[in-house]
Design a protein around this motif. Structure first.
Motif, PDB file in Angstrom:
ATOM      1  N   THR A 197      46.875  10.919  43.865  1.00 20.48           N
ATOM      2  CA  THR A 197      47.735  12.114  43.950  1.00 20.48           C
ATOM      3  C   THR A 197      48.543  12.293  42.667  1.00 20.48           C
ATOM      4  O   THR A 197      48.712  13.424  42.186  1.00 20.48           O
ATOM      5  N   ASN A 198      49.025  11.198  42.074  1.00 24.58           N
ATOM      6  CA  ASN A 198      49.767  11.307  40.820  1.00 24.58           C
ATOM      7  C   ASN A 198      48.853  11.737  39.676  1.00 24.58           C
ATOM      8  O   ASN A 198      49.247  12.523  38.801  1.00 24.58           O
ATOM      9  N   TYR A 199      47.631  11.202  39.662  1.00 27.65           N
ATOM     10  CA  TYR A 199      46.679  11.547  38.615  1.00 27.65           C
ATOM     11  C   TYR A 199      46.370  13.047  38.646  1.00 27.65           C
ATOM     12  O   TYR A 199      46.379  13.724  37.611  1.00 27.65           O
ATOM     13  N   VAL A 200      46.123  13.578  39.835  1.00 24.60           N
ATOM     14  CA  VAL A 200      45.810  15.006  39.956  1.00 24.60           C
ATOM     15  C   VAL A 200      47.038  15.852  39.615  1.00 24.60           C
ATOM     16  O   VAL A 200      46.919  16.927  39.020  1.00 24.60           O
ATOM     17  N   MET A 201      48.226  15.386  39.980  1.00 25.32           N
ATOM     18  CA  MET A 201      49.447  16.117  39.617  1.00 25.32           C
ATOM     19  C   MET A 201      49.562  16.227  38.098  1.00 25.32           C
ATOM     20  O   MET A 201      49.885  17.301  37.553  1.00 25.32           O
ATOM     21  N   LEU A 202      49.305  15.133  37.372  1.00 21.58           N
ATOM     22  CA  LEU A 202      49.377  15.170  35.919  1.00 21.58           C
ATOM     23  C   LEU A 202      48.268  16.033  35.333  1.00 21.58           C
ATOM     24  O   LEU A 202      48.465  16.672  34.298  1.00 21.58           O
ATOM     25  N   GLU A 203      47.129  16.056  35.993  1.00 19.40           N
ATOM     26  CA  GLU A 203      45.992  16.810  35.476  1.00 19.40           C
ATOM     27  C   GLU A 203      46.148  18.309  35.727  1.00 19.40           C
ATOM     28  O   GLU A 203      45.927  19.129  34.827  1.00 19.40           O
ATOM     29  N   TRP A 204      46.533  18.707  36.939  1.00 24.83           N
ATOM     30  CA  TRP A 204      46.595  20.111  37.334  1.00 24.83           C
ATOM     31  C   TRP A 204      48.009  20.670  37.399  1.00 24.83           C
ATOM     32  O   TRP A 204      48.187  21.886  37.516  1.00 24.83           O
ATOM     33  N   GLY A 205      49.033  19.824  37.380  1.00 27.40           N
ATOM     34  CA  GLY A 205      50.410  20.314  37.481  1.00 27.40           C
ATOM     35  C   GLY A 205      50.840  20.638  38.886  1.00 27.40           C
ATOM     36  O   GLY A 205      51.932  21.179  39.087  1.00 27.40           O
ATOM     37  N   GLN A 206      50.006  20.305  39.894  1.00 25.86           N
ATOM     38  CA  GLN A 206      50.314  20.595  41.293  1.00 25.86           C
ATOM     39  C   GLN A 206      50.620  19.298  42.024  1.00 25.86           C
ATOM     40  O   GLN A 206      49.741  18.444  42.178  1.00 25.86           O
ATOM     41  N   PRO A 207      51.866  19.078  42.472  1.00 25.21           N
ATOM     42  CA  PRO A 207      52.178  17.859  43.221  1.00 25.21           C
ATOM     43  C   PRO A 207      51.434  17.820  44.554  1.00 25.21           C
ATOM     44  O   PRO A 207      51.226  18.851  45.210  1.00 25.21           O
TER      45      PRO A 207
ATOM     46  N   LEU B  46      53.653  21.027  31.900  1.00 24.01           N
ATOM     47  CA  LEU B  46      53.887  19.747  32.564  1.00 24.01           C
ATOM     48  C   LEU B  46      52.585  19.211  33.160  1.00 24.01           C
ATOM     49  O   LEU B  46      52.587  18.507  34.166  1.00 24.01           O
ATOM     50  N   SER B  47      51.465  19.529  32.540  1.00 22.30           N
ATOM     51  CA  SER B  47      50.155  19.082  33.020  1.00 22.30           C
ATOM     52  C   SER B  47      49.178  19.108  31.865  1.00 22.30           C
ATOM     53  O   SER B  47      49.363  19.815  30.868  1.00 22.30           O
ATOM     54  N   ILE B  48      48.094  18.318  32.013  1.00 21.28           N
ATOM     55  CA  ILE B  48      47.024  18.344  31.025  1.00 21.28           C
ATOM     56  C   ILE B  48      46.378  19.730  31.007  1.00 21.28           C
ATOM     57  O   ILE B  48      46.024  20.263  29.946  1.00 21.28           O
ATOM     58  N   ARG B  49      46.248  20.342  32.170  1.00 25.91           N
ATOM     59  CA  ARG B  49      45.662  21.680  32.260  1.00 25.91           C
ATOM     60  C   ARG B  49      46.421  22.667  31.380  1.00 25.91           C
ATOM     61  O   ARG B  49      45.822  23.410  30.586  1.00 25.91           O
ATOM     62  N   GLY B  50      47.745  22.691  31.516  1.00 24.67           N
ATOM     63  CA  GLY B  50      48.541  23.628  30.736  1.00 24.67           C
ATOM     64  C   GLY B  50      48.479  23.340  29.251  1.00 24.67           C
ATOM     65  O   GLY B  50      48.395  24.259  28.428  1.00 24.67           O
ATOM     66  N   LEU B  51      48.519  22.045  28.872  1.00 25.68           N
ATOM     67  CA  LEU B  51      48.475  21.693  27.448  1.00 25.68           C
ATOM     68  C   LEU B  51      47.115  22.006  26.845  1.00 25.68           C
ATOM     69  O   LEU B  51      47.018  22.396  25.674  1.00 25.68           O
ATOM     70  N   VAL B  52      46.042  21.843  27.613  1.00 24.11           N
ATOM     71  CA  VAL B  52      44.714  22.179  27.111  1.00 24.11           C
ATOM     72  C   VAL B  52      44.624  23.672  26.826  1.00 24.11           C
ATOM     73  O   VAL B  52      44.119  24.099  25.771  1.00 24.11           O
TER      74      VAL B  52
END
Length: 803
Positions: free
Chosen positions: A258-268, A176-182
């Motif tokens: 905050t939403n951008y970082v949530m999508l990037e790292w998966g941490q709300p 659920l994040s760019i980090r995980g998909l990468v």
């Protein structure tokens, strides 16, 4: 989960892979991609232009005539947007341009004025207005002032991006994040990634003025950063468009970060107005009984002690993991920001969202589980962006509670390569297994026979050796695992003596027009209250929802739910059945296990469909009785019906179904109060215990040839006391002629009370059918048989033949 192809490409080399090919690789590895959607839905020939002058149209009040600079020339364009103003940069569709929906732009005349193109709104460019701020969604799409005039709009609006729409299984919260998909794509493609392992804390000296207290075990980790000097700035266009691609609406700069970082790292993350926090102290605790909070959506919500709240010493300021409070909302006057990054108990967050009918991207991630190792990095990344984009300045080091918490420990799993190959049914080289694990970021320590595999905290779904086998299978490739033929018999033996009977029942009921339904074996005591079943409800230890929290004790509530759904969707009526289990316990939890009973339930509701020979009518008792008679006859059972007193059925319109001297079921119209409670007016219900039915049913049903000699019928009307059951007269008639083998039918066809019938009596009309196989019966023989029956009735019930 939506994923931007260009965002992924920032951290991973995707050269040579189109978005469609990337989607195929993900799907082959177990991450299904439902759709590949380009953001450019047909925009071509649209450039960046600057409005130089705006004049009212001389012949139209709602139109304006604009002079627009498109870099190499100036154009006259007629526009109807109310927000058109000089010095604005806007998208300009030149003559010959194309827009989504097949729209082609040319030179047009509006009330005598030529327009050489078109000024565009966001919606006309194919952008979804719901993902844009209100200012950008209405009227012309006003662009940042630093864009080059005359340049193609597509790359500057990031419309050259493609979105992958992934259908993730619940266990893959890491994706659920760019980090995980990468990390996932790096393992699938065997290409190194550039996503940072961590983000360092801001270089700030001194202690944070914020204080944090944890007063609940449901928040094991909480970090906060105080920033000051937040300026009211517009969210950069690149961030707006990236959020839009991911399906997140742009709101303001702080929330967008905050939403951008949530999508990037998966941490709300969540941002509070620091000046609204009393005593600059954040308290994480359980809500108090009767406590109320107005959330960011403007709704006042009643809280319960099961909910986690973020508070200060005076009041609650947010619902942990779900939504912030209006009393600490970031606004234009905010100058100091308290930025939160934490771990909250997923089950508590989910139950809070369900109880308050709230749903958010943050809640979805918390309830599936966040990586505790990302809490600090996400906070530092958001701080970094706010410094760059909002001109903020961190005050003091981040406040962490617990202050000296050890780094989250990875999961350690013992892994046997030999057992993995046996489990998968294919010999996977050990070097390939090791490469699979290392490409996922797992640490492998090889032993002589077993390996020690350390799984990072971002992969909570990998906890057992079988999970590691699955990772090997996914990354080695399912197409490398050969298919094998089954070695077991295709047809399994019968596991229950009731199954053949059940198949015959289902086939018969479907043949007669009933629809089989399958309903939940889970219900709630409130749903069963109108039926008042015996025993006590057996609750679930971890119910998924409040209306599915106990095992059912009766089939009627489940069938009524199906009927209610159909009636609400304009289905006039129908006949349905279900063969399922009910669970009865005299006491719970004192009982070791509830008693499981297999029951056949049937429900007739609404109106019949009708046909050319019969108008639609409501189902009644005799529709149900006819089906029960036919079903039991097919199973070799001769039923009798006795009056019953079931509380949830209509008095006087119900009966007990009996066979071989025992009750095997019941039938009747629903009590009006019960029908009203279930919203199924005048429905008829029948129920048969399948275990009792099996004890009386016969697999061999005998049939007889059609009779060669005619039958004779006599109709008799007799007066009997009101208390005498009609079935008693039927039984007495059979008994009276049991030795003669000439009686073939005894049927009640009328019951009458009123004029001509004495008080306390009723008139029963019965038809008697007589026939013999070898010859035609004489009138004298039939009259003698009738008189025998009348004498038996008179002796047993005092019956008198009506004149």
């Amino acid at each position: 989960m939506r994923a931007s192809y260009k965002w992924l490409a920032e951290y991973l080399d995707l050269a040579g892979l189109s978005p469609a090919e990337l989607a195929d690789r993900l799907t082959s590895a177990g991450l299904a991609v439902d759709a590949v959607d380009p953001l450019n839905r047909g925009v071509k020939g649209v450039v960046i232009g600057k409005i130089l002058e705006v004049h009212p149209h001389p012949h139209a009040d709602r139109l304006k005539v604009c002079r627009v600079d498109v870099g190499d020339r100036e154009l006259q364009i007629v526009c109807g947007a109310p927000n058109a103003a000089p010095q604005q940069l806007v998208p300009v569709a030149l003559p010959g341009a194309k827009l989504p929906g097949g729209v082609e732009i040319g030179v047009a005349e509006f009330r005598g004025i030529l327009s050489h193109g078109m000024l565009c709104s966001a919606e006309e460019l194919g952008l979804e207005p719901r993902y844009l701020p209100k200012r950008d969604a209405e009227g012309l799409f006003v662009l940042p002032a630093d864009l080059p005039l005359g340049a193609d709009i597509v790359p500057h609006l990031h419309l050259d991006d493609v979105v992958l729409d992934l259908d993730l299984t619940p266990n893959r919260s890491d994706c659920l994040s760019i980090r995980g998909l990468v990390h996932e794509l790096s393992a699938i493609l065997r290409r190194p990634h550039r996503f940072p392992h961590s983000v360092p804390a801001p270089a700030v000296e001194g202690e944070s003025p914020l204080r944090v207290r944890l007063e609940t075990p449901r928040c094991p980790r909480y970090e906060a950063q105080l920033l000051e000097g937040a300026e009211v700035r517009e969210t950069p266009l690149w961030m707006k468009m990236r959020l839009l691609a991911m399906g997140i609406r742009s709101i303001d700069l702080v929330v967008d970060v905050t939403n951008y970082v949530m999508l990037e790292w998966g941490q709300p993350l969540h941002a509070f107005d620091a000046d609204a926090i009393a005593e600059r102290t954040i308290v994480v605790r359980q809500a108090r009984e009767g406590e109320r909070l107005v959330t960011l959506d403007g709704q006042e919500r009643a809280l319960t002690p099961e909910m986690i709240v973020i508070a200060d010493p005076e009041k609650a300021i947010g619902l942990a993991g779900v939504m912030g409070g209006e009393n600490s909302e970031i606004g234009p006057s905010t100058r100091r920001i308290a930025l939160e990054s934490a771990c909250f108990d997923g089950r508590s967050v989910r139950r809070t969202g369900q109880a308050l009918s709230l749903r958010s991207e943050a809640q979805q991630r918390f309830e599936k589980g966040v990586d505790p190792a990302a809490v600090s990095s996400a906070l530092h990344r958001a701080t970094e962006l706010l410094v760059q984009l909002a001109g903020s300045r961190p005050v003091g080091a981040p406040r962490r509670v617990p202050a000296q918490e050890e780094a989250p420990k990875p999961t350690i799993i013992s892994f046997s390569p030999r057992e993995c190959s046996r489990f998968l049914g294919v010999d996977v080289p050990e070097d390939e297994m090791r490469t699979c694990f290392e490409s996922l970021g797992f640490t492998v320590v090889q032993g002589e026979r077993e390996w020690r595999v350390e799984v990072p905290t971002r992969r909570p779904d990998v906890a057992l050796p079988a999970d590691l086998y699955e990772e090997v299978a996914r990354l080695y490739g399912y197409d490398h695992i050969p298919s094998t033929s089954m070695r077991l018999p295709v047809e399994a033996p019968e596991s229950s003596a009731h199954l053949p009977l059940l198949r015959r029942v289902r086939r018969a009921l479907v043949d007669w027009g009933l629809y089989e339904v399958r309903t939940y074996a889970l219900t709630s005591p409130e749903a069963e209250a109108p039926v008042s079943p015996s025993g006590v409800p057996v609750p679930l230890l971890r119910p998924m929802s409040d209306d599915r929290r106990s095992l059912r004790r009766h089939l009627l509530p489940s069938l009524a739910e199906v009927a209610r759904h159909n009636l609400a969707h304009q289905v006039p009526g129908g006949a349905i059945f279900e063969a399922g289990k009910v669970f009865l316990a005299a006491s719970w939890p004192q009982a070791a296990l509830p008693e499981e009973r297999s029951v056949l339930g049937m429900l007739w509701f609404g109106e019949t469909e009708g046909d050319p020979f019969e108008r639609p009518r409501r189902y009644d008792f005799y529709d149900a009785k006819g089906v029960c008679d036919a079903l039991l006859a097919r199973l070799g059972v001769q039923p009798t019906y006795r009056a019953s007193e079931c509380a949830f059925l209509h008095p006087g319109r119900q009966a007990s179904i009996q066979a071989n001297g025992q009750s095997i079921g019941l039938i009747g119209e629903l009590h009006p109060d019960v029908a009203e409670a279930y919203e199924v007016e005048r429905a008829v219900y029948a129920e048969i215990d399948l275990a009792l039915l099996a004890s009386v049913a016969s697999a061999d049903v005998r049939v007889a040839p059609l009779p060669r000699h005619p039958a004779s019928r006599r109709d008799l009307a007799v007066l009997v006391p009101q208390a005498v059951e009609a079935q008693a007269l039927v039984d007495a008639a059979w008994d009276a002629l049991s030795d003669r083998d000439i009686l073939r039918l005894v049927r009640v066809f009328d019951v009458y009370t009123g004029t001509g019938v004495p008080e306390g009596y009723k008139s029963l009309a019965l038809a008697l059918g007589f026939q013999q196989e070898e010859r035609t019966l004489t009138d004298a023989e039939i009259d003698e048989a009738v008189n025998t029956v009348l004498r038996a009735w008179e002796a047993a019930f005092g019956a008198k033949l009506r004149a």
